[in-house]
Motif scaffolding. Structure first.
Motif, PDB file in Angstrom:
ATOM      1  N   LEU A 159       0.846  -1.193   0.000  1.00  0.00           N
ATOM      2  CA  LEU A 159       0.000   0.000   0.000  1.00  0.00           C
ATOM      3  C   LEU A 159       0.879   1.239   0.000  1.00  0.00           C
ATOM      4  N   TRP A 205      -1.608   9.453   0.829  1.00  0.00           N
ATOM      5  CA  TRP A 205      -3.012   9.155   1.107  1.00  0.00           C
ATOM      6  C   TRP A 205      -3.851   8.982  -0.148  1.00  0.00           C
ATOM      7  N   ARG A 262       4.124   1.834  -4.667  1.00  0.00           N
ATOM      8  CA  ARG A 262       3.137   0.777  -4.943  1.00  0.00           C
ATOM      9  C   ARG A 262       3.697  -0.623  -4.798  1.00  0.00           C
ATOM     10  N   ARG A 302      -3.655  -9.189  -3.203  1.00  0.00           N
ATOM     11  CA  ARG A 302      -3.980  -8.066  -2.340  1.00  0.00           C
ATOM     12  C   ARG A 302      -2.755  -7.168  -2.225  1.00  0.00           C
ATOM     13  N   GLU A 337      -1.531  -5.824   0.494  1.00  0.00           N
ATOM     14  CA  GLU A 337      -0.803  -5.914   1.756  1.00  0.00           C
ATOM     15  C   GLU A 337      -0.420  -7.355   2.078  1.00  0.00           C
ATOM     16  N   GLU A 342      -8.516  -2.551  -4.880  1.00  0.00           N
ATOM     17  CA  GLU A 342      -8.150  -3.832  -4.285  1.00  0.00           C
ATOM     18  C   GLU A 342      -9.188  -4.940  -4.488  1.00  0.00           C
ATOM     19  N   MET A 348      -5.640   2.724  -4.363  1.00  0.00           N
ATOM     20  CA  MET A 348      -5.320   1.300  -4.236  1.00  0.00           C
ATOM     21  C   MET A 348      -6.413   0.562  -3.461  1.00  0.00           C
ATOM     22  N   ARG A 349      -6.909   1.169  -2.402  1.00  0.00           N
ATOM     23  CA  ARG A 349      -7.980   0.535  -1.616  1.00  0.00           C
ATOM     24  C   ARG A 349      -9.239   0.340  -2.459  1.00  0.00           C
ATOM     25  N   VAL A 350      -9.547   1.321  -3.311  1.00  0.00           N
ATOM     26  CA  VAL A 350     -10.717   1.216  -4.189  1.00  0.00           C
ATOM     27  C   VAL A 350     -10.513   0.093  -5.216  1.00  0.00           C
ATOM     28  N   ARG A 390      -2.951   5.701  -1.792  1.00  0.00           N
ATOM     29  CA  ARG A 390      -3.461   4.640  -0.916  1.00  0.00           C
ATOM     30  C   ARG A 390      -4.972   4.474  -1.105  1.00  0.00           C
ATOM     31  N   LEU A 391      -5.697   5.585  -1.210  1.00  0.00           N
ATOM     32  CA  LEU A 391      -7.136   5.537  -1.429  1.00  0.00           C
ATOM     33  C   LEU A 391      -7.466   4.849  -2.754  1.00  0.00           C
TER      34      LEU A 391
END
Length: 191
Positions: A132, A136, A182, A156, A158, A146, A142-144, A139-140
């Motif tokens: 990750l 920020w 990344r 994943r 992480e 994932e 990437m979270r979206v 990271r956001l």
């Protein structure tokens, strides 16, 4: 073949630029664990004797074609990373590109333990994987993305690899953040 098409854009835009990191200072007998479709083959050191393994015979068939096109001698085996049918201390180095992000947490330690067993003391284990991002906004994003990554590849952002290093009898010699945060390169060695 679908995997190769799905990943082609990412490979071309940034992953291929990271693959040479896996082979810095690597020579002798090398194990490419989770070799997949053979995307690392062009980066294998010329003086290395490479054994490439993957759980998928279909992916290894593509890797064999890639090795033939590149005129590279590679010893291919369909094999599970958590149960390597190879003698202890067989390899000088092991490399893995974007493998541990696909291994569930409970398989991380067995895979690392097997790598520690088959790589001779004084050798290295070089792992390139997602992570990750620290910024920020990255990271956001990437979270979206994932859930799609997990659906398409089972991966994943992480991987839990670092949590299992010491239990496998290894130490982290180097931890390098790459690709704008990344991805990361872990260089492991025997404790």
């Amino acid at each position: 073949r679908h995997y190769a098409r799905l990943d082609a854009r990412f490979e071309k835009s940034w992953k291929s630029g990271l693959r040479p990191l896996l082979f810095e200072g690597v020579s002798g007998a090398v194990l490419d664990i989770g070799a997949g479709t053979g995307l690392s083959i062009p980066y294998y050191p010329r003086d290395a004797r490479v054994t490439a393994i993957d759980l998928s015979p279909e992916m290894l068939a593509i890797a064999r074609e890639r090795a033939e096109e590149a005129n590279r001698q590679v010893d291919f085996h369909t094999m599970d990373a958590t149960s390597l049918a190879m003698p202890a201390a067989r390899f000088d180095h092991a490399v893995g590109a974007f493998l541990f992000c696909n291994l569930p947490g409970e398989l991380q330690r067995p895979a690392l333990t097997e790598l520690a067993r088959v790589v001779r003391p004084g050798g290295s284990i070089r792992l390139l994987d997602y992570r990750l991002a620290e910024r920020w906004l990255d990271r956001l994003v990437m979270r979206v993305r994932e859930p799609l990554l997990k659906l398409m590849y089972g991966a994943r952002f992480e991987p839990e690899t670092e949590r299992h290093v010491h239990a496998a009898g290894l130490v982290i010699r180097e931890h390098r953040v790459v690709a704008g945060g990344r991805a990361r390169l872990l260089v492991l060695a025997h404790a």
